[in-house]
Write a protein that holds these residues in place. Sequence first.
Motif, mmCIF file in Angstrom:
data_model
loop_
_atom_site.group_PDB
_atom_site.id
_atom_site.type_symbol
_atom_site.label_atom_id
_atom_site.label_comp_id
_atom_site.label_asym_id
_atom_site.label_seq_id
_atom_site.Cartn_x
_atom_site.Cartn_y
_atom_site.Cartn_z
ATOM 1 N N UNK A 1 31.039 -82.692 1.004
ATOM 2 C CA UNK A 1 29.957 -81.696 0.885
ATOM 3 C C UNK A 1 28.822 -82.242 0.015
ATOM 4 N N UNK A 2 29.185 -82.877 -1.075
ATOM 5 C CA UNK A 2 28.163 -83.446 -1.962
ATOM 6 C C UNK A 2 27.353 -84.523 -1.240
ATOM 7 N N UNK A 3 28.060 -85.390 -0.510
ATOM 8 C CA UNK A 3 27.364 -86.462 0.217
ATOM 9 C C UNK A 3 26.442 -85.896 1.292
ATOM 10 N N UNK A 4 26.950 -84.902 2.039
ATOM 11 C CA UNK A 4 26.125 -84.301 3.096
ATOM 12 C C UNK A 4 24.943 -83.533 2.509
ATOM 13 N N UNK A 5 25.158 -82.872 1.383
ATOM 14 C CA UNK A 5 24.067 -82.136 0.738
ATOM 15 C C UNK A 5 22.978 -83.103 0.274
ATOM 16 N N UNK A 6 23.405 -84.208 -0.329
ATOM 17 C CA UNK A 6 22.428 -85.220 -0.762
ATOM 18 C C UNK A 6 21.667 -85.803 0.441
ATOM 19 N N UNK B 1 16.801 -86.177 3.774
ATOM 20 C CA UNK B 1 16.114 -85.990 5.063
ATOM 21 C C UNK B 1 14.920 -85.061 4.896
ATOM 22 N N UNK B 2 15.100 -83.956 4.161
ATOM 23 C CA UNK B 2 14.012 -83.006 3.945
ATOM 24 C C UNK B 2 12.861 -83.654 3.179
ATOM 25 N N UNK B 3 13.209 -84.436 2.138
ATOM 26 C CA UNK B 3 12.171 -85.089 1.328
ATOM 27 C C UNK B 3 11.392 -86.108 2.158
#
Length: 216
Positions: free
Chosen positions: A129-134, A139-141
Motif C-alpha cells: 500500500x505504501x509503495x502504491x501510494x507513493x 504519477x499525479x506530481x
Amino acid sequence: MLRCVSAVAIAAVVASFVTTPVFAQDGFARQEQLQELGADLSGISARVQSSVDQTMRSMENLQSTSQDDRTNQAFAILDTIETETRQVIGKISVTSPFMSALDDARASVLVLLRKNERDPPSPSRDARIAALTNSLSSIDAQSAQIIAAEGTLNSLLAEHALLRAELMRNGEVRAVQAFVEDLSTLTDGLEEMASVLSEISENVVVVPTQASLATE
C-alpha cells in the motif's frame, strides 16, 4: 523621380562634353582640359548610375515584406524551435494519446491500491500500500509537471510571436537606414557631377570677346 535618371541619359550628358569638335575647331575650348574633365565626368556618371540602381532597390525594400539576412536567419532559428515545440505539445497535450494512456495507467494503479487496501492487515500488505501510494503521488506530481510544461511551451510560442514582430520592425528600420545611406551616396555623386559640369562651363568653354571676333 529617380526613375527618370537612366544610364542612357547620363551617358548622353558625358558624350556631349567629350565629343564636341565644334568648340575645338572654332578655338572656343581648351580641348585637352575638356577631355580630362570629360573622363572625370564619365567615371562619376558610372558611380551615379550605380547609386541610382542601389537607391531604387532600397526604395523597393521599404515597400516589400522581405527581411534582411539577419532577420531571415533569426526567423529560420525560430521556425526550427517552433516546429519542435509544437510536436512536443502535440504529444503531451491533455487530449493527446500519451495523456490518455497516462490517465489509464493512473486509474490502474488506483484500482490496484484499492484492491490491496481490502487485503487482511499484514506487514507485506502495508508495504504494498505504501509503495502504491507513493507511486500514485508520483504519477499525479509528474502529470501536473507535464501539464505545466505544456503551458510553458505555449507561452514560448506566444513570446516567439512577439519576437517575430520585433524582428520585423527592426528589419524595417534597418531598411530605412540603408535607403537613407544609399540616397546620401547618390546625392553626393550628383553634386560631384554638377561640380564638374560647372567647371566645364566656367573654365573650359571660352566665350570670344568682341576684340577677338574683330580680328578674325
